[in-house]
Design a protein around this motif. Sequence first.
Motif, PDB file in Angstrom:
ATOM      1  N   ASP A   1      -6.509  -4.498  -0.832  1.00 18.91           N
ATOM      2  CA  ASP A   1      -5.693  -4.009   0.269  1.00 18.91           C
ATOM      3  C   ASP A   1      -5.506  -5.136   1.280  1.00 18.91           C
TER       4      ASP A   1
ATOM      5  N   PRO B   1      -3.954  -1.732  -3.117  1.00 14.78           N
ATOM      6  CA  PRO B   1      -5.185  -0.967  -3.342  1.00 14.78           C
ATOM      7  C   PRO B   1      -5.085  -0.223  -4.677  1.00 14.78           C
TER       8      PRO B   1
ATOM      9  N   ASP C   1       0.878  -1.160   0.000  1.00 14.63           N
ATOM     10  CA  ASP C   1       0.000   0.000   0.000  1.00 14.63           C
ATOM     11  C   ASP C   1       0.920   1.215   0.000  1.00 14.63           C
TER      12      ASP C   1
END
Length: 147
Positions: free
Chosen positions: A132, A106, A16
């Motif tokens: 995610d 994500p 992320d």
Amino acid sequence: MNTKIIPYNARVLVSDAKKALLLRNTGTAFNLTLEVEQVIEAPKNAPTHEQGTDRPGRTATGSHRSSVGQTDFHELEEDRFSAMIAEKLEAICEENDIDKLFIVAPPKALADLRQAMPEAVKRRIVAEYAKDLVNLPVQEIEKHLSF
């Protein structure tokens, strides 16, 4: 997740904007066993209002004046982290002769990674998944990535 099977010895980057895990499948294609090879964490990134103390600037063009938008320092730091991940990933791929790479991130982080990745790494990517999963335990990541 059933569009691509993650084969033995393939690498999976789960990332992320703040953390990245490089995992290796030491199991079979149908019985994933992911092992953490490397954990990369971004340096502390304070909110933009704490990083920038000046007010947004103003510009004048002829008799017109307008304000300039405030720089989003937080987003700039996230972009730097994506570039750092891409750079490290390139070195790791070349050093360990990795030919199959799966990316899980994500949507925004995935787009940033795509933009930052050099062509040598892009050729190794088998599949990308917009999820995610970086803050889950490895066993949970395995469940999400297997049939």
